[in-house]
Design an enzyme around this catalytic site. Structure first.
Site, PDB file in Angstrom:
ATOM      1  N   GLU A 112      26.530  40.071  41.209  1.00  0.00           N
ATOM      2  CA  GLU A 112      25.919  41.289  40.943  1.00  0.00           C
ATOM      3  C   GLU A 112      25.282  41.258  39.303  1.00  0.00           C
ATOM      4  O   GLU A 112      24.579  41.693  39.161  1.00  0.00           O
ATOM      5  CB  GLU A 112      27.038  42.533  41.157  1.00  0.00           C
ATOM      6  CG  GLU A 112      27.088  42.789  42.650  1.00  0.00           C
ATOM      7  CD  GLU A 112      28.361  43.754  42.771  1.00  0.00           C
ATOM      8  OE1 GLU A 112      29.473  43.535  42.699  1.00  0.00           O
ATOM      9  OE2 GLU A 112      27.863  44.669  43.460  1.00  0.00           O
ATOM     10  N   GLU A 167      32.632  41.578  49.323  1.00  0.00           N
ATOM     11  CA  GLU A 167      33.684  42.719  48.863  1.00  0.00           C
ATOM     12  C   GLU A 167      34.107  43.219  50.350  1.00  0.00           C
ATOM     13  O   GLU A 167      35.121  43.690  50.479  1.00  0.00           O
ATOM     14  CB  GLU A 167      32.830  43.976  48.316  1.00  0.00           C
ATOM     15  CG  GLU A 167      32.721  43.241  46.776  1.00  0.00           C
ATOM     16  CD  GLU A 167      31.342  42.503  46.533  1.00  0.00           C
ATOM     17  OE1 GLU A 167      30.875  42.259  47.643  1.00  0.00           O
ATOM     18  OE2 GLU A 167      30.820  42.731  45.159  1.00  0.00           O
TER      19      GLU A 167
HETATM   20  C1  LIG Z   1      32.774  45.733  41.898  1.00  0.00           C
HETATM   21  C2  LIG Z   1      32.676  44.530  43.048  1.00  0.00           C
HETATM   22  O1  LIG Z   1      31.636  44.626  43.711  1.00  0.00           O
HETATM   23  C3  LIG Z   1      33.849  43.984  43.639  1.00  0.00           C
HETATM   24  C4  LIG Z   1      34.297  42.565  43.666  1.00  0.00           C
HETATM   25  O2  LIG Z   1      33.535  41.874  43.059  1.00  0.00           O
HETATM   26  S1  LIG Z   1      35.518  42.499  44.630  1.00  0.00           S
HETATM   27  C5  LIG Z   1      35.950  40.620  44.459  1.00  0.00           C
HETATM   28  C6  LIG Z   1      34.786  39.884  45.381  1.00  0.00           C
HETATM   29  N1  LIG Z   1      35.134  38.558  45.208  1.00  0.00           N
HETATM   30  C7  LIG Z   1      35.784  38.100  46.269  1.00  0.00           C
HETATM   31  O3  LIG Z   1      36.024  38.651  47.338  1.00  0.00           O
HETATM   32  C8  LIG Z   1      36.062  36.793  46.209  1.00  0.00           C
HETATM   33  C9  LIG Z   1      37.586  36.447  46.334  1.00  0.00           C
HETATM   34  N2  LIG Z   1      37.958  34.985  46.140  1.00  0.00           N
HETATM   35  C10 LIG Z   1      37.643  33.980  47.254  1.00  0.00           C
HETATM   36  O4  LIG Z   1      37.183  34.219  48.104  1.00  0.00           O
HETATM   37  C11 LIG Z   1      38.341  32.602  46.999  1.00  0.00           C
HETATM   38  O5  LIG Z   1      39.411  32.863  46.237  1.00  0.00           O
HETATM   39  C12 LIG Z   1      37.150  31.739  46.124  1.00  0.00           C
HETATM   40  C13 LIG Z   1      36.207  31.179  47.164  1.00  0.00           C
HETATM   41  C14 LIG Z   1      36.614  32.575  44.730  1.00  0.00           C
HETATM   42  C15 LIG Z   1      38.153  30.494  45.696  1.00  0.00           C
HETATM   43  O6  LIG Z   1      38.688  29.943  46.780  1.00  0.00           O
HETATM   44  P1  LIG Z   1      39.643  28.568  46.711  1.00  0.00           P
HETATM   45  O7  LIG Z   1      38.921  27.632  45.738  1.00  0.00           O
HETATM   46  O8  LIG Z   1      40.010  28.260  47.783  1.00  0.00           O
HETATM   47  O9  LIG Z   1      41.008  29.127  45.611  1.00  0.00           O
HETATM   48  P2  LIG Z   1      41.703  30.117  46.009  1.00  0.00           P
HETATM   49  O10 LIG Z   1      43.071  29.784  46.468  1.00  0.00           O
HETATM   50  O11 LIG Z   1      41.356  31.330  47.073  1.00  0.00           O
HETATM   51  O12 LIG Z   1      41.743  31.150  44.764  1.00  0.00           O
HETATM   52  C16 LIG Z   1      42.242  30.438  43.389  1.00  0.00           C
HETATM   53  C17 LIG Z   1      43.275  31.526  42.742  1.00  0.00           C
HETATM   54  O13 LIG Z   1      42.375  32.510  42.277  1.00  0.00           O
HETATM   55  C18 LIG Z   1      42.660  33.645  42.623  1.00  0.00           C
HETATM   56  N3  LIG Z   1      41.419  34.677  42.673  1.00  0.00           N
HETATM   57  C19 LIG Z   1      40.291  34.208  43.400  1.00  0.00           C
HETATM   58  N4  LIG Z   1      39.339  35.121  43.388  1.00  0.00           N
HETATM   59  C20 LIG Z   1      40.053  35.959  42.809  1.00  0.00           C
HETATM   60  C21 LIG Z   1      39.458  37.344  42.177  1.00  0.00           C
HETATM   61  N5  LIG Z   1      37.951  37.849  42.446  1.00  0.00           N
HETATM   62  N6  LIG Z   1      40.280  37.970  41.240  1.00  0.00           N
HETATM   63  C22 LIG Z   1      41.393  37.688  41.033  1.00  0.00           C
HETATM   64  N7  LIG Z   1      41.803  36.554  41.471  1.00  0.00           N
HETATM   65  C23 LIG Z   1      41.210  35.750  42.157  1.00  0.00           C
HETATM   66  C24 LIG Z   1      43.359  33.492  43.965  1.00  0.00           C
HETATM   67  O14 LIG Z   1      44.342  34.794  44.110  1.00  0.00           O
HETATM   68  C25 LIG Z   1      44.200  32.173  43.641  1.00  0.00           C
HETATM   69  O15 LIG Z   1      45.099  32.621  42.738  1.00  0.00           O
HETATM   70  P3  LIG Z   1      46.675  31.708  42.940  1.00  0.00           P
HETATM   71  O16 LIG Z   1      46.122  30.220  42.476  1.00  0.00           O
HETATM   72  O17 LIG Z   1      47.517  32.316  42.048  1.00  0.00           O
HETATM   73  O18 LIG Z   1      46.923  31.714  44.455  1.00  0.00           O
END
Ligand SMILES: C[C@H](O)CC(=O)SCCNC(=O)CCNC(=O)[C@H](O)C(C)(C)COP(=O)(O)OP(=O)(O)OC[C@H]1O[C@@H](n2cnc3c(N)ncnc32)[C@H](O)[C@@H]1OP(=O)(O)O
Length: 725
Positions: free
Chosen positions: A119, A139
């Site tokens: 975004e 999301e």
């Molecule tokens: C207003 C907005 O529109 C709202 C938003 O943005 S909501 C957030 C949208 N983003 C997401 O949904 C992405 C979520 N994350 C993921 O899908 C995956 O973590 C990723 C693709 C970024 C990385 O994957 P990968 O490399 O396999 O590592 P993964 O083990 O999942 O994550 C690594 C660490 O980062 C953390 N992490 C990942 N994304 C995070 C996030 N957005 N916020 C906080 N922590 C996050 C995980 O909890 C993990 O923590 P840990 O090591 O303590 O367990």
């Protein structure tokens, strides 16, 4: 806005007059409130300073940003963190400060640009990425909608249909596709990324490239009439696929509002919906699932010892039946060379045929090219003896559930496999100590319990005995992750964690039917609750043979709480075996469509009369809520026993096991999360009431009784539970 003290943003102005703003918040550069405020401060500084002509935004260490900081949701939901007023970030920061700036900005995207990360990038006036970048708005997987303007900008950049697809599936696109969609303007190598973005920003300033404000683009938008059809179709699909979800509908509504009433109106609608959804039970549950899934690989006393997983170069799978062939498929799909052993040519051929068919179905669905198929299948080699086991690093035994056969196999394996080789069994119920009884290699015996179909189902139950070495557990956790499973480590007992939790569910359903509840009503109520299917439809699918074999194991091990129902055995006498025989609790047509069978009542009546059970008028007209509770509170009860016995390390692991192994609805957060939303006191009192009326099957266990007496959470660890006293 409150501060969480997490992450920062830096600004560096180069001699070219470009300010480089970098998001720094390991591990994924998530957007905490500190980062967001820092970003605004950096922008304001860049806009104020006379030596800054243009702006480039990037993320530290090869990751643009994984989106809004998901750890902040808990704080917002509990009230510990103040939720910013609607529109503060999406309108005031992103739209009116970043996008409307009088200086052009370019996003330099390496690695991830997800959620809020994308975004931000979309508020920039151009986007440059590396070839490995992934861009998406996932999301919805968290029960919310994009809240920083994504519902407005993505449709304007890639078109309404594609934007809805990306948001509703939560799937990101890779750089190449993003480029062809117009989401990314150019792809360059990582070492050219920032320099290209800097030049691009200056080119925009000097009029050599267009200064595009995504929010006001209209060239990719469909005419209003067609757009309305797209929304109508998307809503119908969303309702069909996830009838219990409100957030996909609110997401579609926000996109539509922007198209019909203009993007600013769309932004406000998005902001209001975001505020509402963050506080929803669905969001709370899905955020819990997000972190719990990542927590399953953290096993105290095992993964905190600094052990490094050993490399598994070759795997042997014993047995080419449904499970063995599925496991072999999962392994070769992740590039593990596999030898598949069978007892004779015919079985071997059939096993290899099943693996081929599993892969072919991917080719047919367009998920795999023919070339990739050939490459993948070449990793599989069929054998009839143990000679080629001399250099395998991991064996997965997947033969029929016969204790003495398994014992023989494990003692043979010891003779042929190298001493470091991990010896695992895919048994779903048999005690591993029994399987390894004739082997001296107790420290490398472990359970690798896959769920059928093994190449599709995401869960891997890793079963450790008291003697399994931590190194072997760490190795199998690593293999599990590499083959894209979510591994959950559990202890050794009959049924392990998943089947133990699952068993009372089917039994409760049988008990209800024998006492007068309509079986199709039960399936309906359970499906409405969010399970993929009800217990009777599931019994048909799995087959009665499996159901009876499992029931016997339970009767042997937990006789005091096994409900003995004769319905299935009576049906088996009439050659009803479930879906495979086209007749079970339902009748199946050529297309596998299930329809209720009026004859079922005869079996139920017969079972009732043999067991001397009477219809209970209360149970004959149970509400849907009561059906759900009577089916799932025994599951909660068993889950409490599993936790209390130390079979599972933490409640969150059982939440994941219930979602991925049983199909428990993720939007309810898993069996403990759901139970805690209802309260231990309530669950205990209902189980007590039913155990008085219907016997020991419902009797609440000591753990549940103890938690209920203190009003403590069922999921809290011992220390947490005590601190509530
Ligand atoms: C207003 C907005 O529109 C709202 C938003 O943005 S909501 C957030 C949208 N983003 C997401 O949904 C992405 C979520 N994350 C993921 O899908 C995956 O973590 C990723 C693709 C970024 C990385 O994957 P990968 O490399 O396999 O590592 P993964 O083990 O999942 O994550 C690594 C660490 O980062 C953390 N992490 C990942 N994304 C995070 C996030 N957005 N916020 C906080 N922590 C996050 C995980 O909890 C993990 O923590 P840990 O090591 O303590 O367990």
């Amino acid at each position: 806005m409150s501060s969480t003290g997490k992450g920062r943003t830096t600004i560096e102005v180069g001699p070219d007059g470009v300010a480089l703003i970098t998001i720094i918040h390991p591990p994924v550069n998530s957007l905490s409130f500190d980062v967001l405020n820092g970003l605004r401060d950096c922008y304001e500084q860049a806009l104020r300073r006379d030596d800054v002509k243009a702006i480039v935004i990037t993320g530290a260490k090869g990751k643009f940003s994984g989106g809004f900081d998901i750890t902040a949701f808990g704080g917002i939901q509990s009230g510990k963190l103040e939720q910013p007023k609607p529109g503060l970030i999406s309108v005031e920061y992103f739209t009116d400060t970043f996008e409307a700036a009088k200086k052009p900005s370019v996003a330099a995207i390496d690695g991830l640009a997800l959620g809020g990360g994308l975004e931000i990038a979309m508020t920039c006036h151009a986007r440059i990425s590396t070839p490995n970048a992934q861009l998406g708005l996932p999301e919805l997987q968290l029960g919310i909608l994009p809240g920083f303007g994504g519902t407005q900008r993505l449709p304007r950049l890639v078109g309404i249909s594609k934007a809805l697809e990306m948001m509703l599936t939560s799937k990101p696109v890779k750089a190449e596709e993003a480029h062809s969609l117009g989401l990314v303007d150019a792809i360059v190598s990582p070492n050219e990324l920032v320099s290209t973005a800097r030049r691009w920003a200056l080119d925009i300033l000097e009029g050599r490239r267009p200064w595009i404000i995504s929010l006001y683009r209209t060239d990719k938008l469909d005419p209003l009439g067609e757009a309305r059809d797209i929304f109508k179709f998307a809503r119908a699909q969303a309702r069909k696929q996830a009838p219990n979800y409100r957030h996909p509908i609110l997401c579609i509504d926000s996109v539509e509002e922007g198209i019909v009433s203009g993007p600013r109106a769309g932004l406000w609608k998005e902001a209001e919906s975001f505020k509402e959804l963050v506080q929803s039970d669905t969001c709370k549950s899905l955020v819990h699932v997000f972190f719990s899934m990542r927590g399953t690989t953290k096993v105290p006393g095992v993964t905190d010892r600094g052990l490094v997983p050993r490399r598994v170069k070759k795997v042997a799978v014993l047995g080419g039946g449904l499970m063995g062939s599925g496991i072999a498929t999962a392994l070769i799909l992740s590039n593990y060379p596999v030898i598949l052993k069978e007892v004779n040519e015919k079985f071997l051929e059939a096993g290899i045929g099943r693996v081929r068919a599993n892969l072919q179905s991917r080719v047919k669905k367009g998920k795999m090219t023919q070339e990739k198929f050939e490459k993948t299948i070449s990793l599989l080699k069929g054998v009839l003896d143990y000679e080629s086991f001399r250099d395998v690093d991991l064996v997965i035994e997947a033969v029929i559930e016969d204790v003495s056969l398994k014992q023989k196999i494990f003692s043979d394996l010891e003779k042929y496999c190298p001493p470091h080789c991990i010896l695992s069994s895919n048994t779903s119920t048999i005690d591993l100590n029994l399987i390894g009884e004739r082997s001296k290699s107790q420290d490398r015996i472990i359970g690798a319990h896959f769920f059928s179909p093994a190449h599709v189902m995401p869960l891997l139950e890793i079963v450790r005995t008291k003697t399994t070495s931590p190194q072997v557990i760490v190795d199998l956790l690593d293999v599990g992750t590499k083959i894209k499973k979510t591994p959950v480590v559990v202890g050794n007992c009959t049924g392990f964690a998943v089947n133990r939790m699952f068993f009372p569910y089917t039994q409760a359903a049988m008990l209800l039917v024998e006492r007068g509840t309509d079986l199709y009503q039960i399936d309906k109520a359970i499906t409405k609750f969010g399970m993929p299917m009800g217990p009777f439809r599931l019994a048909d699918l799995v087959g009665f043979g499996v159901a009876v074999a499992t029931a016997l194991q339970y009767l042997e091990n937990f006789p005091e709480r096994t409900y003995k129902s004769l319905i299935i055995p009576l049906m088996q006498e009439d050659k009803r075996a479930g879906e495979a025989s086209r007749k079970g609790f339902y009748l199946y047509d050529d297309k596998r469509k299930a329809s209720p069978d009026p004859e079922i009542k005869n079996y139920i009546e017969k079972a009732r009369s043999i067991s001397d059970v009477a219809i209970d008028p209360k149970l004959a007209k149970l509400s849907e809520k009561d059906i759900v509770e009577m089916a799932f509170f025994p599951v909660v009860n068993e889950a409490c026993r599993v936790l209390d016995e130390g079979i599972a390390v933490k409640a969150a692991d059982l939440d994941i096991a219930s979602i991925m192994g049983m199909g428990f609805p993720p939007f309810r957060g898993g069996v403990f999360f759901w139970a805690d939303s209802l309260g231990s006191k309530y669950i205990y009192s209902r189980l007590e009431e039913w155990s008085r009326a219907y016997g020991g099957f419902f009797k609440p266990c000591a753990y549940l009784a103890e938690r209920a007496s203190r009003g403590a959470l069922l999921s809290a660890s011992m220390d947490q539970a005590k601190s509530r006293l």
